[in-house]
Design a protein around this motif. Structure first.
Motif, PDB file in Angstrom:
ATOM      1  N   PHE A 171      69.138  31.089  36.603  1.00 26.41           N
ATOM      2  CA  PHE A 171      68.147  31.790  35.788  1.00 26.41           C
ATOM      3  C   PHE A 171      66.808  31.677  36.505  1.00 26.41           C
ATOM      4  CE2 PHE A 171      64.968  32.125  32.436  1.00 26.41           C
ATOM      5  CZ  PHE A 171      65.439  33.198  31.691  1.00 26.41           C
ATOM      6  N   SER A 172      66.235  32.800  36.888  1.00 23.84           N
ATOM      7  CA  SER A 172      64.968  32.801  37.616  1.00 23.84           C
ATOM      8  C   SER A 172      63.791  32.635  36.658  1.00 23.84           C
ATOM      9  CB  SER A 172      64.802  34.111  38.392  1.00 23.84           C
ATOM     10  OG  SER A 172      63.533  34.128  39.022  1.00 23.84           O
ATOM     11  N   LEU A 173      62.904  31.722  37.003  1.00 25.42           N
ATOM     12  CA  LEU A 173      61.674  31.537  36.231  1.00 25.42           C
ATOM     13  C   LEU A 173      60.537  32.366  36.806  1.00 25.42           C
ATOM     14  CD1 LEU A 173      61.780  27.676  35.667  1.00 25.42           C
ATOM     15  CD2 LEU A 173      62.525  29.485  34.117  1.00 25.42           C
ATOM     16  N   GLY A 174      60.793  33.029  37.927  1.00 27.67           N
ATOM     17  CA  GLY A 174      59.740  33.817  38.556  1.00 27.67           C
ATOM     18  C   GLY A 174      58.762  32.922  39.292  1.00 27.67           C
ATOM     19  N   THR A 175      57.522  33.385  39.420  1.00 26.57           N
ATOM     20  CA  THR A 175      56.494  32.658  40.160  1.00 26.57           C
ATOM     21  C   THR A 175      55.680  31.789  39.210  1.00 26.57           C
ATOM     22  OG1 THR A 175      56.380  34.453  41.758  1.00 26.57           O
ATOM     23  CG2 THR A 175      54.533  32.918  41.724  1.00 26.57           C
ATOM     24  N   ILE A 176      55.547  30.517  39.545  1.00 27.09           N
ATOM     25  CA  ILE A 176      54.819  29.557  38.714  1.00 27.09           C
ATOM     26  C   ILE A 176      53.321  29.713  38.975  1.00 27.09           C
ATOM     27  CG2 ILE A 176      54.614  27.109  38.094  1.00 27.09           C
ATOM     28  CD1 ILE A 176      57.443  28.452  37.677  1.00 27.09           C
ATOM     29  N   PRO A 177      52.499  29.783  37.917  1.00 29.95           N
ATOM     30  CA  PRO A 177      51.066  30.043  38.094  1.00 29.95           C
ATOM     31  C   PRO A 177      50.306  28.864  38.719  1.00 29.95           C
ATOM     32  CG  PRO A 177      51.532  29.564  35.790  1.00 29.95           C
ATOM     33  CD  PRO A 177      52.851  29.630  36.500  1.00 29.95           C
ATOM     34  N   TYR A 220      58.255  28.354  29.549  1.00 26.05           N
ATOM     35  CA  TYR A 220      59.439  29.131  29.901  1.00 26.05           C
ATOM     36  C   TYR A 220      60.550  28.767  28.925  1.00 26.05           C
ATOM     37  CZ  TYR A 220      56.973  29.897  34.267  1.00 26.05           C
ATOM     38  OH  TYR A 220      56.033  30.253  35.196  1.00 26.05           O
ATOM     39  N   ILE A 221      61.214  29.779  28.393  1.00 29.81           N
ATOM     40  CA  ILE A 221      62.352  29.577  27.505  1.00 29.81           C
ATOM     41  C   ILE A 221      63.597  30.016  28.279  1.00 29.81           C
ATOM     42  CG2 ILE A 221      63.443  30.188  25.321  1.00 29.81           C
ATOM     43  CD1 ILE A 221      60.799  28.707  24.951  1.00 29.81           C
ATOM     44  N   VAL A 222      64.523  29.088  28.453  1.00 32.31           N
ATOM     45  CA  VAL A 222      65.733  29.361  29.223  1.00 32.31           C
ATOM     46  C   VAL A 222      66.931  29.342  28.275  1.00 32.31           C
ATOM     47  CG1 VAL A 222      67.178  28.610  31.147  1.00 32.31           C
ATOM     48  CG2 VAL A 222      64.692  28.241  31.236  1.00 32.31           C
ATOM     49  N   PRO A 223      67.580  30.482  28.049  1.00 34.21           N
ATOM     50  CA  PRO A 223      68.767  30.507  27.176  1.00 34.21           C
ATOM     51  C   PRO A 223      69.918  29.721  27.813  1.00 34.21           C
ATOM     52  CG  PRO A 223      67.958  32.736  27.625  1.00 34.21           C
ATOM     53  CD  PRO A 223      67.244  31.809  28.555  1.00 34.21           C
ATOM     54  N   ILE A 247      66.435  25.998  26.247  1.00 36.89           N
ATOM     55  CA  ILE A 247      65.628  24.859  26.691  1.00 36.89           C
ATOM     56  C   ILE A 247      64.226  25.389  26.935  1.00 36.89           C
ATOM     57  CG2 ILE A 247      65.258  23.223  28.576  1.00 36.89           C
ATOM     58  CD1 ILE A 247      68.280  23.130  28.928  1.00 36.89           C
ATOM     59  N   SER A 248      63.233  24.645  26.495  1.00 30.32           N
ATOM     60  CA  SER A 248      61.835  25.014  26.693  1.00 30.32           C
ATOM     61  C   SER A 248      61.234  24.133  27.784  1.00 30.32           C
ATOM     62  CB  SER A 248      61.067  24.825  25.384  1.00 30.32           C
ATOM     63  OG  SER A 248      59.695  25.035  25.584  1.00 30.32           O
ATOM     64  N   LEU A 249      60.619  24.765  28.775  1.00 34.50           N
ATOM     65  CA  LEU A 249      59.974  24.040  29.872  1.00 34.50           C
ATOM     66  C   LEU A 249      58.522  24.476  29.979  1.00 34.50           C
ATOM     67  CD1 LEU A 249      62.721  24.757  32.559  1.00 34.50           C
ATOM     68  CD2 LEU A 249      62.422  22.605  31.331  1.00 34.50           C
ATOM     69  N   TRP A 250      57.633  23.522  30.177  1.00 33.64           N
ATOM     70  CA  TRP A 250      56.240  23.814  30.468  1.00 33.64           C
ATOM     71  C   TRP A 250      55.999  23.455  31.926  1.00 33.64           C
ATOM     72  CZ3 TRP A 250      52.515  26.136  27.566  1.00 33.64           C
ATOM     73  CH2 TRP A 250      52.790  26.326  26.204  1.00 33.64           C
ATOM     74  N   LEU A 251      55.555  24.430  32.734  1.00 36.77           N
ATOM     75  CA  LEU A 251      55.364  24.200  34.162  1.00 36.77           C
ATOM     76  C   LEU A 251      53.968  24.617  34.595  1.00 36.77           C
ATOM     77  CD1 LEU A 251      58.770  25.655  35.388  1.00 36.77           C
ATOM     78  CD2 LEU A 251      58.203  23.256  35.008  1.00 36.77           C
ATOM     79  N   ASN A 252      53.443  23.895  35.591  1.00 39.50           N
ATOM     80  CA  ASN A 252      52.134  24.167  36.167  1.00 39.50           C
ATOM     81  C   ASN A 252      52.304  24.099  37.679  1.00 39.50           C
ATOM     82  OD1 ASN A 252      49.488  23.777  37.286  1.00 39.50           O
ATOM     83  ND2 ASN A 252      48.760  23.023  35.318  1.00 39.50           N
TER      84      ASN A 252
END
Length: 103
Positions: free
Chosen positions: A61-67, A74-77, A27-32
């Motif tokens: 699944f950790s996405l880490g820190t959002i900018p 973010y690509i989530v397998p 799954i592809s996510l775009w985050l801000n």
């Protein structure tokens, strides 16, 4: 879509009826992170199990820190969420794991 999370362990759930996830690998996510940024997000997958349409699979699944003020992809397998190659995939949850200091 904008989501405002006001405390830790809140999030956004995206739900749909049973879906065969076999044709998909991720799954592809775009985050801000907006003007404050720094959110620490995790994603987990949901399956329809028995009479429960939103059964958590225990794979986070950790996405880490959002900018701050910047879009990041973010690509989530699906395999990392425990929902790959399933005919009963029903969605995902983005969860904020950040805690506020309490004095």
């Amino acid at each position: 879509m904008a989501v405002t999370i006001t405390s830790g362990y809140q999030g956004l759930q995206i739900y749909h009826s049973d879906l065969n996830s076999s044709p998909y690998s991720s799954i592809s996510l775009w985050l801000n992170g907006g003007t404050n940024g720094g959110q620490k997000l995790q994603v987990y997958g949901l399956l329809h199990v028995g009479t429960t349409a939103n059964a958590e699979q225990g794979h986070y699944f950790s996405l880490g820190t959002i900018p701050t003020n910047a879009w990041q992809r973010y690509i989530v397998p699906l395999s990392a969420l425990g929902v790959a190659n399933r005919t009963n995939f029903t969605g995902l949850v983005l969860l904020d794991i950040k805690f506020d200091d309490v004095s």
